[in-house]
Design an enzyme around this catalytic site. Structure first.
Site, PDB file in Angstrom:
ATOM      1  N   ASP A  18       0.820  -1.212   0.000  1.00 35.59           N
ATOM      2  CA  ASP A  18       0.000   0.000   0.000  1.00 35.59           C
ATOM      3  C   ASP A  18       0.856   1.266   0.000  1.00 35.59           C
ATOM      4  O   ASP A  18       1.969   1.278   0.519  1.00 35.59           O
ATOM      5  CB  ASP A  18      -0.880   0.046   1.258  1.00 35.59           C
ATOM      6  N   HIS A  76       3.741  -2.141   3.147  1.00 37.32           N
ATOM      7  CA  HIS A  76       3.694  -0.771   2.622  1.00 37.32           C
ATOM      8  C   HIS A  76       4.983  -0.459   1.873  1.00 37.32           C
ATOM      9  O   HIS A  76       6.068  -0.630   2.441  1.00 37.32           O
ATOM     10  CB  HIS A  76       3.517   0.237   3.760  1.00 37.32           C
TER      11      HIS A  76
HETATM   12 ZN   LIG Z   1      -2.648   3.233   2.994  1.00 36.84          ZN
END
Ligand SMILES: [Zn+2]
Length: 223
Positions: free
Chosen positions: A35, A192
């Site tokens: 992400d 992430h």
């Molecule tokens: Zn996010």
């Protein structure tokens, strides 16, 4: 003690049955997701790791980052991974009006189309993919926002295992344990490709990819 839930409880799956939390446990497949990218400091490194381990993944990108780094978005798709919509400005649905949230969703889609060459866009059927996959930033969206996005033919992809890679209060080994203790066939795992997560991610990702290979599982993109 972690301040967030690493493995999503079954109750949550039951409360929000229209959001995807996990895939079939019958197939030896896991789904790595990244992400908040793409950014030059981290995303190309992730792509290189995935390639080395013959793994595919899904990138829930921020529209603003796609606009700044279209060449990395192109690379993601050219290497066979999927891109999903994570809003244009990483909006928290609980703090954003319905109209604004939907605008963020659309803005991402138009940015992706604008940022890619027509050829890449068509070749990868990204139109379809970007419209199909959505992940709400922070996992937070209202039921009316979710309903509207589902109505557009989107799949809302949540997760089964949160690595906690962005958490500065956990060590690299704790982050690795979060994943290895909870990963199963069908798991959707959140990482992430962000500066905040870089330190933990660079330690954890190669080891998780090796673990997946040792188990004889494969890592696939969601589409
Ligand atoms: Zn996010």
């Amino acid at each position: 003690m972690n301040r967030y839930i690493i493995k999503t409880p079954k109750l949550v799956h039951w409360l929000f049955p229209k959001r995807v939390w996990v895939f079939s446990r019958k197939k030896p497949t896991v789904y790595l997701t990244f992400d908040d990218g793409p950014i030059p400091e981290v995303t190309p490194w992730v792509l290189q790791q995935l390639k080395q381990h013959n793994a595919q993944a899904t990138f829930f990108c921020i529209g603003d980052n796609v606009a700044k780094h279209p060449e990395i978005a192109t690379q993601i798709l050219n290497e066979g991974h999927s891109i999903g919509n994570h809003t244009f400005h990483h909006k928290n649905g609980w703090k954003t009006s319905f109209e604004e949230y939907l605008k963020e969703f659309e803005l991402f889609n138009s940015e992706l189309k604008k940022s890619l060459s027509d050829e890449v866009f068509e070749d990868n059927k990204t139109n379809q993919k970007s419209n199909i996959l959505f992940r709400p930033p922070y996992g937070k969206m209202t039921s009316s926002q979710a309903k509207a996005i589902l109505k557009k033919g989107c799949k809302i992809i949540m997760w089964h295992v949160l690595s906690g890679d962005y958490d500065k209060n956990i060590s690299e080994t704790e982050c690795l344990e979060n994943v290895l203790k909870n990963i199963e066939k069908g798991s959707i795992i959140v990482f992430h490709d962000s500066l905040k997560a870089e330190k933990n991610l660079k330690f954890v990702l190669p080891k998780v990819l090796e673990y997946i290979q040792e188990k004889g599982w494969s890592s696939q993109a969601i589409n």
